[in-house]
Scaffold this motif. Structure first.
Motif, PDB file in Angstrom:
ATOM      1  N   ALA A 251       0.827  -1.221   0.000  1.00 47.86           N
ATOM      2  CA  ALA A 251       0.000   0.000   0.000  1.00 47.86           C
ATOM      3  C   ALA A 251       0.856   1.263   0.000  1.00 47.86           C
ATOM      4  N   SER A 252       1.874   1.286  -0.848  1.00 51.71           N
ATOM      5  CA  SER A 252       2.680   2.491  -1.029  1.00 51.71           C
ATOM      6  C   SER A 252       2.223   3.296  -2.235  1.00 51.71           C
ATOM      7  N   LYS A 253       1.470   2.655  -3.102  1.00 53.72           N
ATOM      8  CA  LYS A 253       0.905   3.304  -4.284  1.00 53.72           C
ATOM      9  C   LYS A 253      -0.306   2.495  -4.730  1.00 53.72           C
ATOM     10  N   ASN A 254      -0.985   2.948  -5.747  1.00 52.41           N
ATOM     11  CA  ASN A 254      -2.209   2.297  -6.191  1.00 52.41           C
ATOM     12  C   ASN A 254      -1.995   0.826  -6.504  1.00 52.41           C
ATOM     13  N   ASP A 255      -0.955   0.508  -7.282  1.00 52.14           N
ATOM     14  CA  ASP A 255      -0.802  -0.848  -7.799  1.00 52.14           C
ATOM     15  C   ASP A 255      -0.373  -1.873  -6.767  1.00 52.14           C
ATOM     16  N   ASP A 256       0.148  -1.458  -5.615  1.00 53.54           N
ATOM     17  CA  ASP A 256       0.507  -2.454  -4.602  1.00 53.54           C
ATOM     18  C   ASP A 256      -0.387  -2.346  -3.364  1.00 53.54           C
ATOM     19  N   ALA A 257      -1.544  -1.709  -3.533  1.00 58.43           N
ATOM     20  CA  ALA A 257      -2.531  -1.636  -2.454  1.00 58.43           C
ATOM     21  C   ALA A 257      -3.606  -2.699  -2.680  1.00 58.43           C
ATOM     22  N   ASN A 258      -4.224  -3.115  -1.612  1.00 62.33           N
ATOM     23  CA  ASN A 258      -5.311  -4.088  -1.686  1.00 62.33           C
ATOM     24  C   ASN A 258      -6.394  -3.581  -2.637  1.00 62.33           C
ATOM     25  N   PHE A 259      -6.738  -4.401  -3.625  1.00 64.32           N
ATOM     26  CA  PHE A 259      -7.743  -4.046  -4.617  1.00 64.32           C
ATOM     27  C   PHE A 259      -9.088  -3.734  -3.971  1.00 64.32           C
ATOM     28  N   PHE A 260      -9.325  -4.296  -2.787  1.00 66.13           N
ATOM     29  CA  PHE A 260     -10.592  -4.097  -2.097  1.00 66.13           C
ATOM     30  C   PHE A 260     -10.539  -2.978  -1.061  1.00 66.13           C
ATOM     31  N   GLY A 261      -9.408  -2.313  -0.912  1.00 65.06           N
ATOM     32  CA  GLY A 261      -9.300  -1.247   0.065  1.00 65.06           C
ATOM     33  C   GLY A 261      -9.977   0.026  -0.399  1.00 65.06           C
ATOM     34  N   PRO A 262     -10.241   0.950   0.521  1.00 61.93           N
ATOM     35  CA  PRO A 262     -10.929   2.199   0.159  1.00 61.93           C
ATOM     36  C   PRO A 262     -10.128   3.078  -0.788  1.00 61.93           C
ATOM     37  N   TYR A 263      -8.774   2.987  -0.754  1.00 58.13           N
ATOM     38  CA  TYR A 263      -8.000   3.840  -1.646  1.00 58.13           C
ATOM     39  C   TYR A 263      -8.306   3.534  -3.109  1.00 58.13           C
ATOM     40  N   ARG A 264      -8.335   2.258  -3.457  1.00 53.43           N
ATOM     41  CA  ARG A 264      -8.556   1.896  -4.858  1.00 53.43           C
ATOM     42  C   ARG A 264     -10.015   2.016  -5.260  1.00 53.43           C
TER      43      ARG A 264
END
Length: 548
Positions: A251-264
């Motif tokens: 979760a340092s940027k979009n592509d390595d954050a959980n796909f189901f997290g609120p950021y994405r």
């Protein structure tokens, strides 16, 4: 058995013979290595798993009613067991199998064999078995023996019984190499690329036995089903929650954050189902929503509305398939406060943190929450089912209780040691008192004599909610969604109601996902036609594994 080992030998020979040199030397760059180390390739293989399964969970999650569309009266095609034609939607497990992992796993295997890196070889073959098992359970007939065949434009499909035998053989070959790696631990370097098991080949071997447990248990409707074999594989599989196979996100940027997290922000229009709410609030399992019968996992897994009045369960509401939230259009007042919230937060309707990586969210819907691939809890429920089918009720009840307890442990576990992953409990872990109260409640069968298949399968559904989509769908299809439990006279999946099916289904529920459009329907259509893949109702054709 000879046939199964022969298939494995053929596959491994094919992998070694084909190699990856041509594949890797395309557009050769003298400034960039063309022979990367297996340790540098392996992390991408772990990352490719959620790239496939989480993407497609948006669709199969509706088939199994983990979640459903938010929009009131939207009649969403996935809610109604249909699909979008001429689209790659629901095609990411296919992409994962043949592109994301595919030739990259072959490279790890061939390079590992050359360099005697048996730990990488065994783990890579295990992942190959996992991806083919997932793909065939999702799609049915798939390309297996022709997979990754070079200089070929058209790829032949194999029937599901062939794929199942092939997965079995791959698992046995993987175990062989993992055992070789166990014998020479001093030369193992898998820890350099393995951020899930930290190079522990014993855990990889247990994971592989878990694939065998799934593979053999899926055949429960067939005369060849062997409960003793399933139990044996379960006993050799994950031994505790410490063996859970989970994939963390930085979760340092979009592509390595959980796909189901609120950021994405990929699940804003999804809502928890009433089927799941009723499993946890006491309605289905205990017959009452009295506070003492509510599952203590409820506030950790599901989201509560702002207005708790009128529910008798603390404000937990859900939606039904094809209907959505009748209050979804409300913008103010009491009805707005009663809307079903997003999956990652109590009372919240929209995404609260799209611009920053905060440690917010709920359960597996956090930017840094892990994504499970297999858990000890699941293995115990598979064992409970096999023991039940064998009529060993005491063994079934013991495994059933172990599965429930393991899921509590899964929620309570501290995940910070995995690249700083977020814990998935909400606020504080479930207390020992809460756990004991639940285990003594009407939700849980207290004796072997009262245990039913319904009890086992519904607790397995709870433990797999929001991550074990394909396995849960296998279970629902094995019981044809609405099969009756002879001990209760009700559905095995009590409370699960099929939606009003889309017209294209011709009155049948969905049993498979059509292969990826952009590869198969564009380039390989003649092969698809051979088994009805070009028919508009192909998605309703029953799977081989669920037939007698």
């Amino acid at each position: 058995m000879k046939q199964r080992i022969y298939i494995a030998g053929f596959l491994l020979t094919m992998l070694i013979a084909s190699g990856c040199k041509k594949y890797l030397n395309i557009n050769s760059d003298p400034d960039t290595t063309q022979a990367p180390s297996v340790g540098s390739v392996f992390p991408a293989m772990l990352a490719a798993i959620p790239r496939g399964t989480q993407f497609d969970a948006r669709y199969v999650g509706k088939y199994i009613q983990n979640w459903l569309t938010m929009a009131n009266g939207n009649n969403d095609v996935w809610d109604t067991h249909s699909y979008i034609a001429n689209s790659d939607a629901s095609g990411d497990i296919w992409r994962q199998t043949y592109y994301g992992l595919g030739k990259n796993l072959d490279y790890i295997i061939t390079t590992g064999l050359r360099d005697n890196r048996f730990d990488y070889v065994g783990a890579a073959i295990a992942l190959k078995a996992y991806m083919f098992q997932t793909a065939t359970d999702y799609h049915g007939e798939i390309i297996f023996n022709d997979a990754f065949k070079e200089n070929t434009y058209y790829f032949k499909y194999d029937t599901q019984d062939v794929v199942y035998k092939g997965v079995d053989s791959l698992c046995r070959v993987a175990i062989k190499y993992l055992e070789m790696a166990e014998a020479v631990k001093s030369t193992n370097t898998l820890n350099l690329g393995d951020y899930s098991y930290n190079g522990d080949v014993t855990k990889w071997k247990r994971f592989t036995y878990g694939i065998l447990a799934r593979n053999w248990n899926h055949l429960s409707n067939k005369a060849s089903y062997n409960a003793d074999s399933v139990i044996k594989y379960c006993d050799n599989a994950l031994a505790s929650v410490a063996d859970d196979f989970v994939i963390p996100f930085d979760a340092s940027k979009n592509d390595d954050a959980n796909f189901f997290g609120p950021y994405r922000d990929n699940l804003t229009l999804f809502r928890q189902s009433n089927f799941m709410v009723r499993l946890l609030d006491g309605t289905t399992l205990a017959g009452t929503t009295w506070a003492e019968n509510r599952d203590p996992r409820l506030p950790h897994m599901l989201s509560a509305s702002a207005d708790t009045s009128g529910t008798n369960n603390g404000g937990y509401r859900g939606v039904d398939p094809g209907l959505g939230d009748p209050l979804s259009a409300s913008t103010s007042g009491v009805n707005f406060r009663r809307r079903v919230p997003v999956l990652w937060a109590d009372t919240t309707i929209g995404n609260p943190s799209a611009a920053t990586f905060l440690d917010n969210g709920k359960y597996l819907f956090k930017n840094k929450a892990v994504m499970p691939v297999m858990t000890y809890s699941e293995i115990q429920f598979i064992k409970a089912e096999a023991q039940f089918r064998k009529n060993n009720l005491a063994g079934a009840h013991a495994a059933y209780l172990a599965g429930i307890n393991a899921h509590f442990d899964f929620i309570n576990k501290n995940y910070s040691g995995l690249r700083g992953a977020a814990n998935i409990f909400n606020g504080s872990p479930i207390s020992a008192t809460q756990r004991a109260t639940y285990l003594a409640s009407r939700n849980v069968q207290q004796t072997p004599a009262t245990l039913t298949m319904t009890d086992i399968m519904l607790q397995k559904y709870i433990s797999g909610w929001a991550w074990n989509w394909v396995e849960t769908w296998v279970d629902l299809r094995r019981f044809h969604y609405t099969d009756i439990d002879p001990l209760t006279g009700q559905q095995v999946f009590k409370g699960f109601t099929l939606p009003t099916l889309a017209a294209v289904n011709l009155g049948k529920p969905v049993y498979r996902v059509r292969p990826r459009y952009n590869s198969e329907y564009v380039w390989n259509l003649d092969e698809l036609r051979k088994f009805g893949g070009d028919k508009s109702d192909y998605h309703t054709y029953e799977m081989w594994f669920s037939k007698p």
